[in-house]
Design an enzyme around this catalytic site. Sequence first.
Site, PDB file in Angstrom:
ATOM      1  N   LYS A 151     -22.645  27.968 -48.320  1.00 40.44           N
ATOM      2  CA  LYS A 151     -22.924  29.242 -48.990  1.00 40.44           C
ATOM      3  C   LYS A 151     -24.277  29.249 -49.709  1.00 40.44           C
ATOM      4  CE  LYS A 151     -19.627  27.986 -52.669  1.00 40.44           C
ATOM      5  NZ  LYS A 151     -18.918  26.920 -51.920  1.00 40.44           N
ATOM      6  N   THR A 152     -24.728  28.098 -50.216  1.00 45.47           N
ATOM      7  CA  THR A 152     -26.010  28.076 -50.914  1.00 45.47           C
ATOM      8  C   THR A 152     -27.161  28.353 -49.949  1.00 45.47           C
ATOM      9  OG1 THR A 152     -25.164  26.509 -52.544  1.00 45.47           O
ATOM     10  CG2 THR A 152     -27.548  26.696 -52.354  1.00 45.47           C
ATOM     11  N   GLU A 190     -24.091  33.889 -54.812  1.00 47.08           N
ATOM     12  CA  GLU A 190     -23.223  32.857 -54.251  1.00 47.08           C
ATOM     13  C   GLU A 190     -21.877  32.945 -54.955  1.00 47.08           C
ATOM     14  OE1 GLU A 190     -23.036  27.984 -54.020  1.00 47.08           O
ATOM     15  OE2 GLU A 190     -24.989  28.988 -53.918  1.00 47.08           O
TER      16      GLU A 190
END
Length: 801
Positions: free
Chosen positions: A114-115, A158
């Site tokens: 996700k980052t 995020e």
Amino acid sequence: MGMEKCHFIGIGGIGMSGLARLLLRKQSDVSGSDIASNYVTEELIKEGIQVKIGHSAKYITPEMTVVYSSDIRKDNPEFQAAMDLNCSLLHRSDLLAALMKDHTSFAIAGTHGKTTTSALLTWVLESAGQSPSFSIGGIVPNFQTNAAAGKGHYFVAEADESDGSFLKYCPYGAIVTNIDTDHMNFFKTESSLIHHFKTFMGQVANPDHLFWCGDDERLAALQMPGLSYGFSSDCSLVLRNFRQASWSGVFDVVFNGQCYEQITIPLTGIHNALNAAAVFGLALKLGIDCDVIRRSFLAFKGVLRRCEKKGETHGILFLDDYAHHPTEIETTLRGVRKAVGERRLVAVFQPHRYSRTADCLGQYGGLFQQVDELFITDIYAAGEAKIPGLSSQLICEEIKNHTKQSIHYIERGRLAEEMAHFLLPHDVVITLGAGDITKLSSEICTRFAEHSPRKYRVGIVMGGTSPEHEISLKSAKHISASLNREYYDLEMFGITKSGQWLSGEKVPELLQNGLAKDDNGSFLIDPIALEQLMKCDVLFPVLHGPNGEDGTIQGFFELLGKPYVGCCHKSSAVCMDKAMTKRLADFAGVSIVPFVDFTKQAWNQNPAEIINTINHALVYPLFVKPTHLGSSIGVKRVQTVEELIKGINEAFQLDSHVLVENGLAAPREIEFAVMGNENVIVLGPGEVIVQGMVFDYAAKYGDQAFKTIPKTDLTPEQIAKGRSLAERSYRIAGCSGMARVDFFLDQQGKFWLNEINPIPGFTKHSLYPLICAENGIDSQTLMDRLIIYALERKRMSPVMS
């Protein structure tokens, strides 16, 4: 939001620091504290935020809004003080939800990736002129921060699932990368984990802007609204033709009935191709032009601590990755292995949190198979209490029970010193974990400043008993001059024409000037030479012809357990048997010139029968060649029976086997430089300008040597065909390391295999190094590659290990 004065407990966390930066940009009075100083707190101080090290109730005043995370315990003195003073208390997720409220928001969720996905989407929006706001769990080099308040209406966040707080977000759109069993100390059961993700996805306001990975079994089973992406043909957005080119991924995307080819992202691994494809699809849905997306991808610099290149010194490359869950580690290492190729990959793993380590036991066994050397250090507690009986040694034992991998446990305090003594040039070191392992590369480099890393001791073996003795000396001189003395200490070994071994710095001079004692016809190696040979880390034989290029010296090195440059003993023997090479090539579909081969004994018993066979099978002019010698020794072009008989008799003075083959009408001599073990590189072709003459020893090395050119005027189609045939020939002969593959090219443009040279020449006229230089591989880089191939083959061989 009524947060003119805001204090963050645990401000050094990557998520908390981003929120602090956002409030600072909104002119809030921001302060914070953390248990210890780190690079995040240091940067926040530079930006004007008051940061205290350690926690104290005195930092809290009544007018403050106090922000905390799930990691902050209720007995924290600052949390207690905020309660006592009736301060406004906000969980970090509540603050982020409030910041997102007035924007068109996109939340990026998933156990892994996700980052990077958040950072890439943000960069695409920025490149498209949208000036997004963002809050990301990592420093993005393109922005040099992890959070910013943009001027546009988009907000990328995020969405952290670790504590379930991502359910507080109701974004306009989202990307969900995967669901894996992490943070089970919070979720307790897999069904609870999946239920949280299902709820989150159901809260996305516009399913047309919800992308989820259709290759993930748990996500696919949910069958949520939105658009799936993946390699499966059932997905809404389909990836095809993925390949990794060094540190970049290249793939095609089929979406909404259109194919977008050759999308390139400067990140490794299939997992990052999936992340990029999701961003690509979402950006298209937002109306961003395809070319803008492509350009932004190419300019993306990744995220710090996500396969981050920390630097290279003394030929050692340092990488750092945040991966600490088994799935993350495995996918990261697979991509890195593909990128670094044959270099020795050294992984240093720091397990993260006792709870996660306990949950992941049983998943470590085959996790590090891409790694050549594995170091494991102590568990990074991240504030957790120790679990009795749980230690890194349990991970080591699990791996040892599943593989024969080289594994070392070293406590964290000794790690830098031990690694500094262990590492060698060409190593790639990757640190893995979410703790302070990220500091290891700088710690090692500090030690390198005090004492340089070890060098490889390379033994160059020259001379030999073949007629190409003198050429070996010329090749060895070129190789010696090309070896980087920062990486290598050299040892010289010479073999006289009668087979005696010499060692020492004066070997080239002794052999060149005939000063070496040469009165013993046996193949001898004295104890001093053998002792020096055994001290070498890698050997570089520069021996042309018999007892050097034919597998004998290679077999000797294998008995000693020493890695060496060039083909192995089996493929060397095959390549130096011209008849065997041609038969294998013919079997593999590579065209060969018709030939007849025979032994000296058969010739002596019935020469007339052999001549009759040749006259019926072949057409003059013919070429007579000793079967086992170098490419130019004893080669004769004959046009009559008388010349044929004379040529055969002369060839038998040099070899016990002879080959006679058809000549081609005015063929061109085309040569390819091939290198590699499993992964093969074919360069060239180059050409020898023979002008219808015989390319014999004098023509190759004499004062009137034929001109060689490292780049020919062949068409792209001819070059591609020749390279394909060269690789096929190299592989069918079992070659590794390096070889030069030579062809005849007839007037109709057809390639005919001539021979394979397992130890090509390295003189100033030699095409192998010239072709490499023409293709951007200078002599020093070429030597490095050949040594790397030698070391890799040794590591991969159960016989030589």
